[in-house]
Design an enzyme around this catalytic site. Structure first.
Site, PDB file in Angstrom:
ATOM      1  N   CYS A  10       0.864  -1.176   0.000  1.00 53.92           N
ATOM      2  CA  CYS A  10       0.000   0.000   0.000  1.00 53.92           C
ATOM      3  C   CYS A  10       0.902   1.228   0.000  1.00 53.92           C
ATOM      4  O   CYS A  10       2.120   1.102  -0.019  1.00 53.92           O
ATOM      5  CB  CYS A  10      -1.004   0.000   1.147  1.00 53.92           C
ATOM      6  SG  CYS A  10      -0.319   0.179   2.789  1.00 53.92           S
ATOM      7  N   CYS A  84      -2.077   1.547  -4.178  1.00 53.98           N
ATOM      8  CA  CYS A  84      -0.824   2.226  -4.517  1.00 53.98           C
ATOM      9  C   CYS A  84      -0.778   2.670  -5.967  1.00 53.98           C
ATOM     10  O   CYS A  84       0.182   3.301  -6.392  1.00 53.98           O
ATOM     11  CB  CYS A  84       0.393   1.388  -4.143  1.00 53.98           C
ATOM     12  SG  CYS A  84       0.547  -0.170  -4.995  1.00 53.98           S
ATOM     13  N   CYS A  88       2.991   0.733  -8.186  1.00 51.01           N
ATOM     14  CA  CYS A  88       3.254  -0.681  -7.917  1.00 51.01           C
ATOM     15  C   CYS A  88       3.860  -1.332  -9.150  1.00 51.01           C
ATOM     16  O   CYS A  88       3.347  -1.177 -10.253  1.00 51.01           O
ATOM     17  CB  CYS A  88       1.973  -1.398  -7.525  1.00 51.01           C
ATOM     18  SG  CYS A  88       1.353  -0.902  -5.920  1.00 51.01           S
TER      19      CYS A  88
END
Length: 135
Positions: A10, A84, A88
Site C-alpha cells: 500500500c 498504490c 506498484c
C-alpha cells in the site's frame, strides 16, 4: 519444501498492508512467507491500526513501514496491492490481486475495525487459494 511468498503493498505501509501481513502470519503460521512494503512508507505504523489488531490478539508493533523495492517484489509469488496505483511494479508471471480497501489513515477505531475485518476475510480466502510450493 519452499513456502509461497506474499507481498502486501500500500502507499504508506502503515495500515492496510500491515494489518494484512499480521492476519496472514496469524492465520497461516510458518506455511507462508509474509512481506509488506509501501510506495511512500510512513515513519510509523498507524496507531489506530495497531489498536484494532491488538483487539483481536495480534501485535503488529514490531513491524516498521518499509520501502517497496524491486527485488522483494520480483521474488514474491503473490503481490497484493491496496491503493498504490501506478507506482506498484508489474512483473510477468506473478499473481496479482488488487484489494479495494478504505485507507485507515485518519479514521476512527470503528472504521478501522471494519477494514480489519474485511482484510481478515480476504486473507482467509487467499490462504485457501495458496498452493504449497516445492523447490
Amino acid at each position: 519444501m519452499s513456502k509461497p511468498s506474499v507481498l502486501f503493498v500500500c502507499v504508506h505501509n502503515a495500515g492496510r498492508s500491515q494489518m494484512a501481513a499480521g492476519w496472514l502470519r496469524h492465520l497461516a503460521g510458518d506455511s507462508v512467507e509474509v512481506r509488506s512494503a509501501g510506495s511512500e512508507p510512513a515513519d510509523r505504523i498507524n496507531p489506530v491500526a495497531v489498536e484494532a489488531m491488538r483487539e483481536v490478539g495480534i501485535d503488529i508493533t514490531a513491524n516498521t513501514p518499509r520501502l517497496l523495492d524491486h527485488a522483494t517484489a520480483e521474488s514474491s509469488d503473490v503481490l497484493i496491492t491496496m491503493g498504490c496505483g501506478d507506482v506498484c511494479p508489474v512483473f510477468p508471471g506473478k499473481r496479482y490481486l488488487d484489494w479495494q480497501l478504505d485507507d485507515p489513515a485518519g479514521q476512527d477505531i470503528a472504521a478501522v475495525r471494519l477494514i480489519r475485518d474485511d482484510i481478515r476475510t480476504r486473507v482467509e480466502q487467499l490462504i485457501a487459494e495458496l498452493p504449497a510450493r516445492t523447490g
